[in-house]
Design a protein around this motif. Structure first.
Motif, PDB file in Angstrom:
ATOM      1  N   ILE A 127      29.930  32.927  37.346  1.00 18.93           N
ATOM      2  CA  ILE A 127      31.295  33.416  37.567  1.00 18.93           C
ATOM      3  C   ILE A 127      31.720  34.121  36.282  1.00 18.93           C
ATOM      4  O   ILE A 127      31.814  33.483  35.226  1.00 18.93           O
ATOM      5  CB  ILE A 127      32.255  32.264  37.908  1.00 18.93           C
ATOM      6  N   PRO A 128      31.946  35.435  36.342  1.00 16.85           N
ATOM      7  CA  PRO A 128      32.273  36.170  35.114  1.00 16.85           C
ATOM      8  C   PRO A 128      33.656  35.812  34.575  1.00 16.85           C
ATOM      9  O   PRO A 128      34.531  35.365  35.313  1.00 16.85           O
ATOM     10  CB  PRO A 128      32.236  37.640  35.558  1.00 16.85           C
ATOM     11  N   GLY A 129      33.822  36.015  33.279  1.00 18.06           N
ATOM     12  CA  GLY A 129      35.124  35.799  32.653  1.00 18.06           C
ATOM     13  C   GLY A 129      36.102  36.891  33.065  1.00 18.06           C
ATOM     14  O   GLY A 129      35.698  38.020  33.339  1.00 18.06           O
ATOM     15  N   VAL A 130      37.362  36.536  33.138  1.00 17.38           N
ATOM     16  CA  VAL A 130      38.393  37.501  33.543  1.00 17.38           C
ATOM     17  C   VAL A 130      39.646  37.316  32.692  1.00 17.38           C
ATOM     18  O   VAL A 130      39.863  36.262  32.101  1.00 17.38           O
ATOM     19  CB  VAL A 130      38.781  37.348  35.037  1.00 17.38           C
ATOM     20  N   GLN A 131      40.450  38.357  32.641  1.00 17.21           N
ATOM     21  CA  GLN A 131      41.774  38.283  32.035  1.00 17.21           C
ATOM     22  C   GLN A 131      42.743  37.913  33.145  1.00 17.21           C
ATOM     23  O   GLN A 131      42.745  38.522  34.203  1.00 17.21           O
ATOM     24  CB  GLN A 131      42.198  39.630  31.448  1.00 17.21           C
ATOM     25  N   GLY A 132      43.569  36.927  32.907  1.00 11.13           N
ATOM     26  CA  GLY A 132      44.553  36.520  33.894  1.00 11.13           C
ATOM     27  C   GLY A 132      45.927  36.433  33.262  1.00 11.13           C
ATOM     28  O   GLY A 132      46.069  36.417  32.040  1.00 11.13           O
ATOM     29  N   ALA A 133      46.947  36.411  34.079  1.00 12.94           N
ATOM     30  CA  ALA A 133      48.319  36.271  33.598  1.00 12.94           C
ATOM     31  C   ALA A 133      48.713  34.804  33.642  1.00 12.94           C
ATOM     32  O   ALA A 133      48.338  34.076  34.555  1.00 12.94           O
ATOM     33  CB  ALA A 133      49.267  37.098  34.448  1.00 12.94           C
ATOM     34  N   LYS A 134      49.467  34.392  32.629  1.00 13.44           N
ATOM     35  CA  LYS A 134      49.911  33.004  32.541  1.00 13.44           C
ATOM     36  C   LYS A 134      51.413  33.009  32.290  1.00 13.44           C
ATOM     37  O   LYS A 134      51.920  33.807  31.501  1.00 13.44           O
ATOM     38  CB  LYS A 134      49.188  32.308  31.395  1.00 13.44           C
TER      39      LYS A 134
END
Length: 107
Positions: free
Chosen positions: A87-94
């Motif tokens: 599962i690749p790393g991703v940028q997410g909103a927090k």
């Protein structure tokens, strides 16, 4: 924080508020046209989104903080076959609620 919005409950049967209902509530509370309220909301969301895209943190005192957060790549398992998948790393909103918002929710 203004309490004026409490006079205009705009939620559906599930107790959720969508964008259209939020625009309507803002328009009534601020005594402006829905078109203006929609423009303000769209502009606010675009500004927050642009800041997050650029790696900036957006803090609204007594409301909360929006920030982009990197999720590291990891290994998972396909539930159907049991195979290990990457599962690749991703940028997410927090979003982290601020002290004022937490107090209002928990009171």
């Amino acid at each position: 924080m203004r309490d004026d919005c409490r006079a205009f409950p705009s939620t559906d049967q599930d107790g959720q508020m969508n964008k259209k209902q939020l625009v309507s509530s803002v328009a009534k509370t601020a005594n402006i046209e829905q078109k203006q309220a929609r423009l303000v909301l769209d502009t606010l969301l675009a500004c927050i989104s642009n800041a997050l895209e650029n790696g900036q943190k957006v803090t609204l005192v007594n409301f909360g903080t929006f920030e982009s957060k990197e999720r590291a790549p990891r290994k998972g398992r396909n539930p159907r076959t049991g195979d290990i998948v990457h599962i690749p790393g991703v940028q997410g909103a927090k979003f982290t609620p601020g002290k004022g918002l937490k107090g209002r929710i928990n009171s």
